[in-house]
Motif scaffolding. Structure first.
Motif, PDB file in Angstrom:
ATOM      1  N   GLU A   1      -5.013  -0.414  -8.200  1.00 53.55           N
ATOM      2  CA  GLU A   1      -4.551  -1.795  -8.315  1.00 53.55           C
ATOM      3  C   GLU A   1      -5.276  -2.734  -7.338  1.00 53.55           C
ATOM      4  O   GLU A   1      -5.194  -3.958  -7.459  1.00 53.55           O
ATOM      5  CB  GLU A   1      -3.061  -1.810  -7.986  1.00 53.55           C
ATOM      6  CG  GLU A   1      -2.210  -2.641  -8.911  1.00 53.55           C
ATOM      7  CD  GLU A   1      -0.808  -2.731  -8.334  1.00 53.55           C
ATOM      8  OE1 GLU A   1      -0.350  -3.842  -8.053  1.00 53.55           O
ATOM      9  OE2 GLU A   1      -0.200  -1.647  -8.138  1.00 53.55           O
TER      10      GLU A   1
ATOM     11  N   ILE B   1       0.853  -1.207   0.000  1.00 54.68           N
ATOM     12  CA  ILE B   1       0.000   0.000   0.000  1.00 54.68           C
ATOM     13  C   ILE B   1       0.883   1.249   0.000  1.00 54.68           C
ATOM     14  O   ILE B   1       0.655   2.202  -0.748  1.00 54.68           O
ATOM     15  CB  ILE B   1      -0.919   0.038   1.255  1.00 54.68           C
ATOM     16  CG1 ILE B   1      -2.008  -1.022   1.176  1.00 54.68           C
ATOM     17  CG2 ILE B   1      -1.537   1.426   1.437  1.00 54.68           C
ATOM     18  CD1 ILE B   1      -2.886  -1.112   2.426  1.00 54.68           C
TER      19      ILE B   1
ATOM     20  N   ASP C   1      -6.785   2.459  -3.895  1.00 56.64           N
ATOM     21  CA  ASP C   1      -5.830   2.439  -4.999  1.00 56.64           C
ATOM     22  C   ASP C   1      -6.366   1.591  -6.148  1.00 56.64           C
ATOM     23  O   ASP C   1      -7.070   0.597  -5.939  1.00 56.64           O
ATOM     24  CB  ASP C   1      -4.484   1.899  -4.516  1.00 56.64           C
ATOM     25  CG  ASP C   1      -4.574   0.453  -4.097  1.00 56.64           C
ATOM     26  OD1 ASP C   1      -4.161  -0.404  -4.870  1.00 56.64           O
ATOM     27  OD2 ASP C   1      -5.107   0.185  -2.996  1.00 56.64           O
TER      28      ASP C   1
ATOM     29  N   THR D   1       1.936   2.353  -3.410  1.00 53.02           N
ATOM     30  CA  THR D   1       0.989   2.680  -4.481  1.00 53.02           C
ATOM     31  C   THR D   1       1.057   4.178  -4.785  1.00 53.02           C
ATOM     32  O   THR D   1       1.338   4.984  -3.891  1.00 53.02           O
ATOM     33  CB  THR D   1      -0.478   2.322  -4.118  1.00 53.02           C
ATOM     34  OG1 THR D   1      -0.872   3.093  -2.974  1.00 53.02           O
ATOM     35  CG2 THR D   1      -0.637   0.842  -3.810  1.00 53.02           C
TER      36      THR D   1
ATOM     37  N   VAL E   1      -4.739  -2.963  -3.974  1.00 54.41           N
ATOM     38  CA  VAL E   1      -3.914  -3.486  -2.870  1.00 54.41           C
ATOM     39  C   VAL E   1      -4.599  -3.247  -1.516  1.00 54.41           C
ATOM     40  O   VAL E   1      -4.627  -4.121  -0.653  1.00 54.41           O
ATOM     41  CB  VAL E   1      -2.504  -2.832  -2.858  1.00 54.41           C
ATOM     42  CG1 VAL E   1      -1.625  -3.492  -1.816  1.00 54.41           C
ATOM     43  CG2 VAL E   1      -1.854  -2.918  -4.231  1.00 54.41           C
TER      44      VAL E   1
END
Ligand code: TRP
Length: 328
Positions: free
Chosen positions: A215, A52, A213, A55, A217
């Motif tokens: 992605e 995290i 985020d 990110t 995460v």
């Protein structure tokens, strides 16, 4: 197994699982379901947390890192030469390195006492630090914040810099935050200093993106709680039937993290012999991250009996690093 760097542990493995079971039972039985965030940090969770911090959306770690990088020498210039370091919630100690290096520029040796809830993070960061800084002495303390507090009065005789970084202060309820700082304050000698990193109120879009985020995460990190229940307590949470939610609550000035049930469902947890019903849209509240205004922050320090000698920030005032002494 004996590990020379691991000195104090407030944990017994067996009672750990029992405590987890009791906390899950209690939290999921509440009208507004809740799971305590301390259970995020098993080995997998600690790794996810480190991810995290990397990110692009999570400005918190980067901003604090930059502030410390620019000001490490001015920070340590305010401390006695023989000061040692104590850190609450050290994680992988990446930002701490900046202060370790600044302190080692002034004196040949240094003692570092990281206190953390994650034994895996403690062990790996201690061994990396020892390799990197041969003159550093590391004594890890595996404990939760309040249990680790005791060691403040016992571990070191000389002056110390106590670190509480990462805006972990924001994960306390405001009243708990005062209480926690007060407890530290009562254990500080006049020459000791406390350095607190605090995330400030800012544009809503920036805040919410940091905890959502792209992605996924942070979603993975949040859902890891359910995975842990499945593994350790023999639960049958369907991880695809819940989603991560993080929203700013302006009235309370906090980011709230939840796990939202996507359907009506029943989940069973065998080791506590219980079933829990979830309505579609119902959430489990897992974490708060309070964001401070300068006014609120100043009030917090006053209430805790601390005097701020200096504050460092970034160009956007996204984050502040505050150096505090016990008020006389
Ligand atoms: N204290 C930091 C923050 O609130 C780190 C943190 C704690 C965090 N729990 C978290 C970050 C959950 C993301 C998700 O931002």
């Amino acid at each position: 197994m004996h590990d020379a760097t691991r000195d104090i542990s407030a944990y017994e493995e067996i009672s750990l699982v029992e405590e987890f079971a009791a906390d899950v039972l209690q939290g999921l039985s509440l009208p507004k379901k809740y799971l305590p965030p301390k259970y995020f940090y098993d080995g997998r969770g600690s790794k996810l947390f480190e991810a995290i911090c990397l990110t692009p959306e999570y400005y918190v770690t980067r901003t604090e890192h930059n502030i410390l990088c620019r000001n490490a020498d001015s920070i340590v210039a305010k401390l006695p030469k023989d000061a040692s370091l104590v850190e609450f919630g050290s994680g992988n100690s990446s930002k701490t390195r900046l202060l370790i290096e600044a302190l080692l520029r002034r004196s040949r040796s240094l003692k570092y006492h990281p206190i953390d809830i994650s034994s895996s993070a403690l062990a790996s960061s201690a061994s990396e630090l020892l390799q990197h800084y041969p003159s550093l002495e590391v004594r890890t303390i595996h404990a939760e914040y309040f249990d680790g507090m005791e060691s403040l009065s016992t571990i070191t005789k000389g002056p110390k810099l106590i670190l509480f970084l990462g805006s972990n202060i924001g994960n306390f309820e405001p009243a708990e935050a005062v209480n926690f700082l007060r407890e530290i304050r009562t254990r500080m000698n006049p020459e000791d200093r406390l350095l607190v990193g605090v995330d400030m109120v800012k544009d809503l879009a920036v805040l919410e993106a940091a905890y959502n985020d792209a992605e996924g995460v942070t979603a993975e990190f949040n859902l890891n709680l359910l995975r842990r229940i499945n593994c350790e307590l023999d639960g049958n949470f369907d991880l695809d039937a819940f989603r991560h939610l993080a929203l700013f609550n302006p009235a309370k000035s906090r980011i709230e993290m939840h796990l939202e049930s996507l359907v009506d469902q029943t989940v069973s947890i065998k080791s506590i012999d219980k079933e829990f019903m979830f309505a579609r849209g119902e959430t489990i509240h897992t974490e708060n991250s309070y964001k401070y205004t300068e006014d609120k922050l100043a009030g917090l320090f006053v209430d805790a009996g601390l005097e701020r000698s200096e504050q460092w920030s970034d160009e956007h005032r996204y984050f502040t690093v505050n150096l505090l002494s016990p008020k006389r």
